[in-house]
Design an enzyme around this catalytic site. Structure first.
Site, PDB file in Angstrom:
ATOM      1  N   ASN A   1       1.019  -1.295   0.016  1.00 22.70           N
ATOM      2  CA  ASN A   1       0.157   0.476  -0.125  1.00 22.70           C
ATOM      3  C   ASN A   1       0.885   1.380  -0.268  1.00 22.70           C
ATOM      4  OD1 ASN A   1      -1.579   1.685   0.213  1.00 22.70           O
ATOM      5  ND2 ASN A   1      -3.167   1.292   2.282  1.00 22.70           N
TER       6      ASN A   1
ATOM      7  N   ARG B   1      -2.448  -2.272  -3.637  1.00 22.03           N
ATOM      8  CA  ARG B   1      -4.059  -1.009  -3.186  1.00 22.03           C
ATOM      9  C   ARG B   1      -3.537   0.041  -4.483  1.00 22.03           C
ATOM     10  NH1 ARG B   1      -4.731   3.681   0.473  1.00 22.03           N
ATOM     11  NH2 ARG B   1      -7.157   4.179   0.344  1.00 22.03           N
TER      12      ARG B   1
ATOM     13  N   HIS C   1     -13.033   3.238  -0.301  1.00 20.29           N
ATOM     14  CA  HIS C   1     -12.672   1.923   0.494  1.00 20.29           C
ATOM     15  C   HIS C   1     -13.718   1.031   0.569  1.00 20.29           C
ATOM     16  CE1 HIS C   1     -13.084   5.495   3.969  1.00 20.29           C
ATOM     17  NE2 HIS C   1     -11.347   5.388   3.326  1.00 20.29           N
TER      18      HIS C   1
ATOM     19  N   HIS D   1     -17.915   2.090   7.486  1.00 23.22           N
ATOM     20  CA  HIS D   1     -16.381   2.169   7.941  1.00 23.22           C
ATOM     21  C   HIS D   1     -15.947   3.817   8.334  1.00 23.22           C
ATOM     22  CE1 HIS D   1     -12.547   1.254   6.276  1.00 23.22           C
ATOM     23  NE2 HIS D   1     -12.456   2.937   6.031  1.00 23.22           N
TER      24      HIS D   1
ATOM     25  N   ARG E   1     -11.904  16.138   6.598  1.00 24.93           N
ATOM     26  CA  ARG E   1     -13.244  15.967   5.458  1.00 24.93           C
ATOM     27  C   ARG E   1     -14.920  16.334   5.974  1.00 24.93           C
ATOM     28  NH1 ARG E   1     -11.530  10.952   3.324  1.00 24.93           N
ATOM     29  NH2 ARG E   1      -8.982  11.186   2.940  1.00 24.93           N
TER      30      ARG E   1
ATOM     31  N   ARG F   1     -11.093   9.149  21.098  1.00 22.11           N
ATOM     32  CA  ARG F   1     -11.128   9.100  22.114  1.00 22.11           C
ATOM     33  C   ARG F   1     -10.739  10.303  22.834  1.00 22.11           C
ATOM     34  NH1 ARG F   1      -5.858   5.476  20.557  1.00 22.11           N
ATOM     35  NH2 ARG F   1      -6.046   6.676  19.591  1.00 22.11           N
TER      36      ARG F   1
ATOM     37  N   GLU G   1      -8.368  -4.641   4.902  1.00 20.30           N
ATOM     38  CA  GLU G   1      -8.229  -4.463   3.681  1.00 20.30           C
ATOM     39  C   GLU G   1      -6.785  -5.600   3.040  1.00 20.30           C
ATOM     40  OE1 GLU G   1      -9.195  -0.264   3.111  1.00 20.30           O
ATOM     41  OE2 GLU G   1      -8.326  -0.458   4.953  1.00 20.30           O
TER      42      GLU G   1
END
Length: 427
Positions: free
Chosen positions: A24, A109, A198, A226, A259, A302, A402
């Site tokens: 990746n 990927r 994704h 996701h 985003r 968190r 993935e």
């Protein structure tokens, strides 16, 4: 080239290739995993980050069970070529060198495959040219993916290299879901449509959710959420994606770490006219300075939850906006699917943030959805149900993988013996 055509080195006995290296390649990083496809086990993995900087770092995790600790290199790694060579050296130090006859293929990927690639595809010159043609719609991702492919080809030119596309799973969307309501000629001339991303995660999680329910993917309708720093939703009907939240780019859809997700497109015109912002400045605003970080200054769920517990109103509002968008998509995709068998949460936030799961499902009892508080509080790396027995729709937590999905698709392709021909659609 098929797996059987991998040359044997002098003194080596014939062996059926059964390993897949997954790469990746990001703009300044390379993640890698080596998997044994006989039992789907991870033989080794690693990350090279901050490529091109003086503070480059490689962290390599050797095979489990051998007692060896992760190894770390620091210091400048100039480019992806040097990064992959360094990763190859670490693998060789574990007796897992890339020259091994046990290596069947390298799976890459690739973020954007457009409409042309709807399946894993052996990389040829023609395929690489098409991936390059898609750079304008994936300027941050495809160039790095291409660099990784070329470097890997140089390291093992005799080995099948397979592209697994993030967009491929979403090519089954009907035109009514995939097209934007703009002038058709303009849209077609500039490849403007909803592609989704994704995809490897949505494919893996929807299939694993069906397994969790004891059914075949063809029998199950699933809403997959996701939720990581990037976040997307999909509606999967009988194993096929019929709708997804990301669009031409990964900006559309859910509220994400940095985003904005869905926004009135006229906001961009307003910022240009009233605030005097350039297109590039607006791009940075919506992709890197919006979402949770724009709302409250943090994109770590968190930290946001801790701030909420301390009475922070900005953090509470950011959480509420995040959850409100999730609920909208769950409701919309329930309407799209008609019948929902399961809602599956995955990725960093989806797998670990119990308050997000609880809040997203709260109030959806009329849709047949509920969360059991005690089941939701359990921390586990295994797929599991968190809904009460009486719920009509199963609510699940399904850890994504993935890299395994890329390895599975890569190995299946080269094992069929048709690795000499690209596997793509005719669109």
């Amino acid at each position: 080239m098929t797996t059987s055509s991998i040359p044997q080195h002098e003194g080596q006995t014939s062996v059926e290739p059964h390993r897949v290296l997954v790469l990746n390649s990001g703009s300044s990083s390379v993640k890698y995993q080596l998997l044994d496809m006989r039992d789907r086990s991870r033989l080794a993995s690693g990350l090279v980050e901050r490529i091109g900087e003086e503070t480059s770092r490689l962290v390599h995790t050797p095979p489990a069970g051998g007692g060896a600790e992760p190894r770390e290199r620091t210091g400048r790694i100039a480019d992806h070529d040097e990064a992959l060579k360094a990763a190859a050296e670490e693998l060789a130090a574990d007796g897992l060198g890339l020259d091994s006859p046990e290596l069947a293929a390298i799976g890459h990927r690739v973020v954007h495959g457009g409409l042309k690639f709807s399946a894993p595809t052996v990389i040829t010159d023609e395929v690489l040219t098409e991936i390059e043609r898609l750079v304008p719609v994936a300027p941050l991702h495809n160039p790095a993916n291409i660099t990784g492919i070329r470097t890997a080809q140089a390291l093992r030119p005799d080995l099948p290299q397979v592209a697994v596309f993030d967009t491929a799973f979403h090519t089954t969307m009907p035109e009514a879901a995939a097209r934007y309501a703009i002038d058709v000629e303009t849209a077609d001339a500039h490849r403007i449509r909803r592609y989704g991303f994704h995809g490897t995660s949505h494919a893996y999680v929807s299939r694993k959710t069906a397994e969790l329910l004891g059914k075949a993917p063809e029998e199950v309708n699933v809403i997959v959420l996701h939720l990581g720093n990037g976040a997307s939703a999909s509606a999967v009907a009988g194993g096929r994606c019929v709708e997804t939240s990301m669009g031409l780019t990964p900006l559309e859809g859910l509220v994400m770490g940095t985003r904005s997700g869905d926004i009135d497109p006229a906001v961009t015109f307003h910022l240009k006219r009233v605030a005097g912002m350039s297109a590039d400045e607006i791009d940075v605003l919506l992709n890197k300075k919006s979402g949770l970080v724009g709302l409250c200054g943090d994109n770590d769920m968190r930290v946001i939850r801790r701030r909420i517990d301390e009475g922070d109103e900005r953090a509470a509002l950011a959480f509420d906006i995040y959850v409100h968008r999730l609920k909208k998509y769950i409701g919309a995709y329930t309407a799209v699917l008609g019948r929902v068998d399961a809602v599956a949460f995955t990725a960093g936030v989806g797998e670990n943030a119990a308050p997000v799961r609880e809040a997203a499902i709260a109030g959806l009892e009329e849709l047949g959805m509920a969360v059991d508080a005690s089941l939701n509080a359990v921390r586990s790396g295994e797929p599991r149900l968190i809904s009460p027995e009486y719920a009509r729709v199963a609510v699940a937590v399904v850890p994504t993988d993935e890299e395994l999905e890329i390895a599975e698709q890569t190995f299946a392709l080269v094992s069929r013996g048709d690795a000499d021909s690209p596997a793509h659609s005719d669109n």
